[in-house]
Scaffold this motif. Structure first.
Motif, PDB file in Angstrom:
ATOM      1  N   LEU A  27      34.354  45.870  50.623  1.00 47.54           N
ATOM      2  CA  LEU A  27      33.704  45.217  49.485  1.00 47.54           C
ATOM      3  C   LEU A  27      33.229  43.795  49.785  1.00 47.54           C
ATOM      4  O   LEU A  27      32.543  43.187  48.958  1.00 47.54           O
ATOM      5  N   GLY A  28      33.614  43.268  50.922  1.00 51.82           N
ATOM      6  CA  GLY A  28      33.187  41.919  51.282  1.00 51.82           C
ATOM      7  C   GLY A  28      33.832  40.836  50.439  1.00 51.82           C
ATOM      8  O   GLY A  28      33.193  39.861  50.047  1.00 51.82           O
ATOM      9  N   MET A  29      35.109  41.005  50.155  1.00 50.18           N
ATOM     10  CA  MET A  29      35.855  39.987  49.403  1.00 50.18           C
ATOM     11  C   MET A  29      37.223  39.816  50.036  1.00 50.18           C
ATOM     12  O   MET A  29      37.587  40.556  50.940  1.00 50.18           O
ATOM     13  N   SER A  30      37.980  38.864  49.560  1.00 53.54           N
ATOM     14  CA  SER A  30      39.297  38.598  50.145  1.00 53.54           C
ATOM     15  C   SER A  30      40.323  39.643  49.693  1.00 53.54           C
ATOM     16  O   SER A  30      40.183  40.264  48.637  1.00 53.54           O
ATOM     17  N   GLN A  31      41.348  39.780  50.507  1.00 54.82           N
ATOM     18  CA  GLN A  31      42.457  40.671  50.154  1.00 54.82           C
ATOM     19  C   GLN A  31      43.127  40.169  48.891  1.00 54.82           C
ATOM     20  O   GLN A  31      43.567  40.945  48.046  1.00 54.82           O
ATOM     21  N   SER A  32      43.174  38.860  48.725  1.00 51.21           N
ATOM     22  CA  SER A  32      43.771  38.261  47.533  1.00 51.21           C
ATOM     23  C   SER A  32      43.015  38.680  46.270  1.00 51.21           C
ATOM     24  O   SER A  32      43.631  38.985  45.245  1.00 51.21           O
ATOM     25  N   ALA A  33      41.688  38.708  46.347  1.00 49.47           N
ATOM     26  CA  ALA A  33      40.882  39.133  45.186  1.00 49.47           C
ATOM     27  C   ALA A  33      41.170  40.594  44.854  1.00 49.47           C
ATOM     28  O   ALA A  33      41.325  40.950  43.683  1.00 49.47           O
ATOM     29  N   ILE A  34      41.267  41.439  45.872  1.00 45.58           N
ATOM     30  CA  ILE A  34      41.584  42.866  45.646  1.00 45.58           C
ATOM     31  C   ILE A  34      42.919  42.970  44.915  1.00 45.58           C
ATOM     32  O   ILE A  34      43.039  43.685  43.918  1.00 45.58           O
ATOM     33  N   SER A  35      43.906  42.248  45.391  1.00 44.13           N
ATOM     34  CA  SER A  35      45.230  42.258  44.773  1.00 44.13           C
ATOM     35  C   SER A  35      45.161  41.835  43.307  1.00 44.13           C
ATOM     36  O   SER A  35      45.776  42.461  42.439  1.00 44.13           O
ATOM     37  N   GLN A  36      44.392  40.795  43.024  1.00 44.76           N
ATOM     38  CA  GLN A  36      44.294  40.291  41.658  1.00 44.76           C
ATOM     39  C   GLN A  36      43.567  41.278  40.735  1.00 44.76           C
ATOM     40  O   GLN A  36      43.932  41.413  39.569  1.00 44.76           O
ATOM     41  N   TYR A  37      42.546  41.970  41.253  1.00 45.05           N
ATOM     42  CA  TYR A  37      41.884  43.003  40.446  1.00 45.05           C
ATOM     43  C   TYR A  37      42.855  44.130  40.125  1.00 45.05           C
ATOM     44  O   TYR A  37      42.904  44.626  38.994  1.00 45.05           O
ATOM     45  N   LEU A  38      43.640  44.548  41.109  1.00 41.13           N
ATOM     46  CA  LEU A  38      44.582  45.645  40.907  1.00 41.13           C
ATOM     47  C   LEU A  38      45.699  45.275  39.936  1.00 41.13           C
ATOM     48  O   LEU A  38      46.209  46.140  39.218  1.00 41.13           O
ATOM     49  N   LYS A  39      46.089  44.009  39.915  1.00 38.63           N
ATOM     50  CA  LYS A  39      47.135  43.540  39.002  1.00 38.63           C
ATOM     51  C   LYS A  39      46.595  43.240  37.611  1.00 38.63           C
ATOM     52  O   LYS A  39      47.361  43.072  36.674  1.00 38.63           O
ATOM     53  N   GLY A  40      45.275  43.128  37.477  1.00 38.43           N
ATOM     54  CA  GLY A  40      44.683  42.775  36.198  1.00 38.43           C
ATOM     55  C   GLY A  40      44.613  41.279  35.965  1.00 38.43           C
ATOM     56  O   GLY A  40      44.307  40.830  34.863  1.00 38.43           O
ATOM     57  N   THR A  41      44.881  40.487  37.006  1.00 38.24           N
ATOM     58  CA  THR A  41      44.806  39.035  36.892  1.00 38.24           C
ATOM     59  C   THR A  41      43.364  38.570  36.742  1.00 38.24           C
ATOM     60  O   THR A  41      43.080  37.650  35.996  1.00 38.24           O
ATOM     61  N   ILE A  42      42.464  39.231  37.484  1.00 39.50           N
ATOM     62  CA  ILE A  42      41.032  38.957  37.377  1.00 39.50           C
ATOM     63  C   ILE A  42      40.403  40.119  36.612  1.00 39.50           C
ATOM     64  O   ILE A  42      40.634  41.282  36.947  1.00 39.50           O
ATOM     65  N   LYS A  43      39.615  39.790  35.609  1.00 39.20           N
ATOM     66  CA  LYS A  43      38.973  40.820  34.795  1.00 39.20           C
ATOM     67  C   LYS A  43      37.925  41.569  35.617  1.00 39.20           C
ATOM     68  O   LYS A  43      37.148  40.979  36.353  1.00 39.20           O
ATOM     69  N   LEU A  44      37.920  42.878  35.453  1.00 42.76           N
ATOM     70  CA  LEU A  44      36.946  43.727  36.138  1.00 42.76           C
ATOM     71  C   LEU A  44      35.644  43.739  35.345  1.00 42.76           C
ATOM     72  O   LEU A  44      35.618  44.151  34.193  1.00 42.76           O
ATOM     73  N   ASN A  45      34.557  43.294  35.978  1.00 44.21           N
ATOM     74  CA  ASN A  45      33.263  43.394  35.311  1.00 44.21           C
ATOM     75  C   ASN A  45      32.556  44.668  35.785  1.00 44.21           C
ATOM     76  O   ASN A  45      33.036  45.365  36.679  1.00 44.21           O
ATOM     77  N   THR A  46      31.417  44.967  35.211  1.00 45.59           N
ATOM     78  CA  THR A  46      30.711  46.209  35.511  1.00 45.59           C
ATOM     79  C   THR A  46      30.381  46.331  36.992  1.00 45.59           C
ATOM     80  O   THR A  46      30.596  47.388  37.595  1.00 45.59           O
TER      81      THR A  46
END
Length: 77
Positions: A27-46
């Motif tokens: 996806l071309g992003m950091s592992q930290s961002a992936i972790s945060q999406y999976l935890k729901g810390t960062i909101k998933l946009n379309t």
């Protein structure tokens, strides 16, 4: 934050067996961002949901039933 969407993403994620590092590279992003999406810390946009759905080979509506892609809009008209 919509935790049901992140829970659905996590469900398909676990089934995939993919690592966060592999997804980050894909996806071309950091592992930290992936972790945060999976935890729901960062909101998933379309856009992010569409990227995850493609990577996991699932319909985006399986992650979030409220999402409509142009393809789905044409079929529903």
């Amino acid at each position: 934050m919509d935790h049901s969407t992140s829970q659905q993403l996590r469900h398909f994620w676990i089934k995939s067996g993919m690592t966060q590092t592999e997804a980050a590279e894909y996806l071309g992003m950091s592992q930290s961002a992936i972790s945060q999406y999976l935890k729901g810390t960062i909101k998933l946009n379309t856009d992010i949901i569409l990227q995850f759905a493609e990577m996991l080979n699932v319909n985006p509506q399986q992650i979030n039933p409220d999402i409509f892609t142009p393809k789905h809009r044409q079929q529903n008209v």
